[in-house]
Each structure stands twice: as C-alpha cells, then as structure tokens.
Design a protein around this motif. Structure first.
Motif, PDB file in Angstrom:
ATOM      1  N   CYS A 273       0.835  -1.216   0.000  1.00 46.41           N
ATOM      2  CA  CYS A 273       0.000   0.000   0.000  1.00 46.41           C
ATOM      3  C   CYS A 273       0.864   1.259   0.000  1.00 46.41           C
ATOM      4  O   CYS A 273       0.488   2.277  -0.597  1.00 46.41           O
ATOM      5  CB  CYS A 273      -0.969  -0.004   1.172  1.00 46.41           C
ATOM      6  N   ILE A 274       2.046   1.198   0.614  1.00 51.16           N
ATOM      7  CA  ILE A 274       2.955   2.345   0.614  1.00 51.16           C
ATOM      8  C   ILE A 274       3.509   2.553  -0.791  1.00 51.16           C
ATOM      9  O   ILE A 274       3.573   3.682  -1.294  1.00 51.16           O
ATOM     10  CB  ILE A 274       4.116   2.138   1.612  1.00 51.16           C
ATOM     11  N   LEU A 275       3.912   1.468  -1.447  1.00 51.59           N
ATOM     12  CA  LEU A 275       4.426   1.588  -2.812  1.00 51.59           C
ATOM     13  C   LEU A 275       3.368   2.161  -3.747  1.00 51.59           C
ATOM     14  O   LEU A 275       3.659   3.001  -4.595  1.00 51.59           O
ATOM     15  CB  LEU A 275       4.914   0.232  -3.319  1.00 51.59           C
ATOM     16  N   LYS A 276       2.130   1.708  -3.593  1.00 54.12           N
ATOM     17  CA  LYS A 276       1.053   2.224  -4.439  1.00 54.12           C
ATOM     18  C   LYS A 276       0.819   3.702  -4.192  1.00 54.12           C
ATOM     19  O   LYS A 276       0.551   4.458  -5.122  1.00 54.12           O
ATOM     20  CB  LYS A 276      -0.223   1.421  -4.207  1.00 54.12           C
ATOM     21  N   SER A 277       0.943   4.133  -2.935  1.00 52.49           N
ATOM     22  CA  SER A 277       0.711   5.550  -2.636  1.00 52.49           C
ATOM     23  C   SER A 277       1.804   6.430  -3.250  1.00 52.49           C
ATOM     24  O   SER A 277       1.553   7.593  -3.558  1.00 52.49           O
ATOM     25  CB  SER A 277       0.617   5.781  -1.126  1.00 52.49           C
ATOM     26  N   LEU A 278       3.005   5.893  -3.428  1.00 53.46           N
ATOM     27  CA  LEU A 278       4.078   6.680  -4.051  1.00 53.46           C
ATOM     28  C   LEU A 278       3.734   7.054  -5.487  1.00 53.46           C
ATOM     29  O   LEU A 278       4.087   8.127  -5.959  1.00 53.46           O
ATOM     30  CB  LEU A 278       5.396   5.907  -4.031  1.00 53.46           C
ATOM     31  N   THR A 279       3.056   6.158  -6.179  1.00 58.46           N
ATOM     32  CA  THR A 279       2.715   6.438  -7.584  1.00 58.46           C
ATOM     33  C   THR A 279       1.687   7.557  -7.695  1.00 58.46           C
ATOM     34  O   THR A 279       1.550   8.148  -8.756  1.00 58.46           O
ATOM     35  CB  THR A 279       2.197   5.180  -8.297  1.00 58.46           C
ATOM     36  N   ALA A 280       0.975   7.839  -6.614  1.00 56.75           N
ATOM     37  CA  ALA A 280      -0.012   8.922  -6.630  1.00 56.75           C
ATOM     38  C   ALA A 280       0.652  10.286  -6.514  1.00 56.75           C
ATOM     39  O   ALA A 280       0.017  11.306  -6.756  1.00 56.75           O
ATOM     40  CB  ALA A 280      -1.018   8.731  -5.498  1.00 56.75           C
ATOM     41  N   LYS A 281       1.918  10.325  -6.150  1.00 59.49           N
ATOM     42  CA  LYS A 281       2.638  11.590  -6.020  1.00 59.49           C
ATOM     43  C   LYS A 281       3.207  11.962  -7.385  1.00 59.49           C
ATOM     44  O   LYS A 281       4.275  11.503  -7.775  1.00 59.49           O
ATOM     45  CB  LYS A 281       3.766  11.458  -5.002  1.00 59.49           C
TER      46      LYS A 281
ATOM     47  N   LEU B 110      14.334  -0.077  -8.462  1.00 58.53           N
ATOM     48  CA  LEU B 110      13.894  -1.370  -8.967  1.00 58.53           C
ATOM     49  C   LEU B 110      12.927  -1.948  -7.940  1.00 58.53           C
ATOM     50  O   LEU B 110      13.291  -2.138  -6.782  1.00 58.53           O
ATOM     51  CB  LEU B 110      15.088  -2.308  -9.157  1.00 58.53           C
ATOM     52  N   PHE B 111      11.705  -2.174  -8.345  1.00 60.76           N
ATOM     53  CA  PHE B 111      10.681  -2.663  -7.442  1.00 60.76           C
ATOM     54  C   PHE B 111      10.433  -4.146  -7.681  1.00 60.76           C
ATOM     55  O   PHE B 111      10.519  -4.616  -8.814  1.00 60.76           O
ATOM     56  CB  PHE B 111       9.351  -1.928  -7.678  1.00 60.76           C
ATOM     57  N   THR B 112      10.106  -4.836  -6.629  1.00 63.53           N
ATOM     58  CA  THR B 112       9.644  -6.210  -6.773  1.00 63.53           C
ATOM     59  C   THR B 112       8.503  -6.424  -5.798  1.00 63.53           C
ATOM     60  O   THR B 112       8.522  -5.908  -4.675  1.00 63.53           O
ATOM     61  CB  THR B 112      10.774  -7.236  -6.541  1.00 63.53           C
ATOM     62  N   MET B 113       7.507  -7.130  -6.239  1.00 64.50           N
ATOM     63  CA  MET B 113       6.347  -7.450  -5.410  1.00 64.50           C
ATOM     64  C   MET B 113       6.163  -8.969  -5.459  1.00 64.50           C
ATOM     65  O   MET B 113       5.373  -9.484  -6.242  1.00 64.50           O
ATOM     66  CB  MET B 113       5.097  -6.746  -5.935  1.00 64.50           C
ATOM     67  N   PRO B 114       6.920  -9.699  -4.650  1.00 67.13           N
ATOM     68  CA  PRO B 114       6.799 -11.149  -4.685  1.00 67.13           C
ATOM     69  C   PRO B 114       5.422 -11.587  -4.207  1.00 67.13           C
ATOM     70  O   PRO B 114       4.797 -10.903  -3.394  1.00 67.13           O
ATOM     71  CB  PRO B 114       7.898 -11.629  -3.729  1.00 67.13           C
TER      72      PRO B 114
END
Length: 188
Positions: A45-53, A66-70
């Motif tokens: 949820c924190i990673l998703k909120s970053l994209t809103a900025k 580099l992101f990973t969401m295992p």
C-alpha cells in the motif's frame, strides 16, 4: 518549499552528479560525484501511494528504483529449521568487507570512479536486452505505460552487472564483465 519534498539527493545520487546541501547554521556539505544506494522494504500500500505523487514520477524519482512485489507465501509455508551455510555467510561477508576497504583507484583523486568494461559478447547480451526494452516502450508495447521506469531499466541492468562482477571477483578482479554476468543481471 511549498510542501514539495526535496528529492535532489536521490536524483543526483543515482546519476553520480554533484550534490550540495546547504543548511541554515551549518557549513554546506558537498559531494563531487554522489553515490547512493537505497534498499526499502515497504508494504504494497505504501508503494502504491508513491505512484499517486505526481511530483515523484514527473521528476523521474520512481524510475530510479527497482521494485519487486513477490507473491505472498501465506498458506504455503511449512516450518523448516534450515540455517544458512556458515561458509557462504563468511564468504559473502568477507567479500563485502573487501569491497568496502578497497583503496581508491587514484589516491590523488579519491572520488575518481573505478571503471568496469561491458564490451564484446557481454555488451551484445546487454544490447539485446536494451533493444527489447526499447521496443516494448512503443505506443502499442507492453511497457508503453511505464516508459519513465523502462527507459532507466537498461542502465539499472548494467549497474547490476557491475555489482555482480565485483561480488564475484572483488576489487582487484578483471575490468571486463563476462557475458554470463551480463545475462545474470538481465535475468535478475
């Protein structure tokens, strides 16, 4: 200023640019060629909120990570007391200490970077990856919605190849990155 976070150190640290930090009441800090490594372990949820900025994406901040969401493992785990191989732990820790203790390449200019070479067959492996990523950014491509990230991905793969090369050979190893190392960085 105006509630907008200052992300310059992240932008410049990624590219190795000069960074100057001025603080009220203190002397300025200056790095001629900043280098920054960040490892973040954040909830989805924190990673998703970053994209809103929008500011983060527009300035290219998010493209530099580099992101990973295992996938989650809940419901599939079984207990197994499997300690790590102590010999591998010692080898890894020893190599990290060796890299951190490495003398500058040029004692007269300690900030001068060490050079690794990606050429020949290794460069061909990297180029193939680059060209696939570039084509995927076309308007109808799989990465057309992520061009900010995708445009920086080949550079990130080259950096990973350099890190893998140094972990394998240490600071006194050869300057030439091997093709299998470039392929390993691509796979990662």
């Amino acid at each position: 200023k105006g509630g907008t976070p200052n992300i310059e150190v992240f932008l410049k640290g990624h590219a190795g640019d000069a960074v100057r930090v001025d603080r009220t009441g203190r002397t300025a800090d200056f790095a001629r060629s900043a280098a920054l490594t960040c490892i973040l372990t954040a909830q989805p949820c924190i990673l998703k909120s970053l994209t809103a900025k929008e500011h983060f994406r527009a300035r290219g901040l998010l493209a530099r990570f580099l992101f990973t969401m295992p996938p989650g493992l809940i419901g599939t785990r079984s207990y197994g007391n499997r300690p790590m191989d102590p010999e591998l732990v010692d080898q890894y820790a020893g190599r990290l200490r060796e890299l951190l203790a490495a003398e500058p390449a040029n004692l007269d200019d300690p900030e001068q970077p060490r050079r690794l070479i990606l050429d020949g067959e290794a460069l061909e492996v990297w180029r193939t990856f680059h060209d696939r990523i570039e084509a995927a950014q076309a308007p109808d491509g799989d990465l057309s919605h992520l061009t900010d990230f995708a445009s920086k991905l080949p550079g990130a793969v080259a950096r990973l190849a350099g890190i893998m090369h140094l972990m394998k050979h240490g600071p006194a190893g050869p300057m030439m990155i091997a093709p299998d190392t470039a392929a390993g960085a691509w796979a990662l």
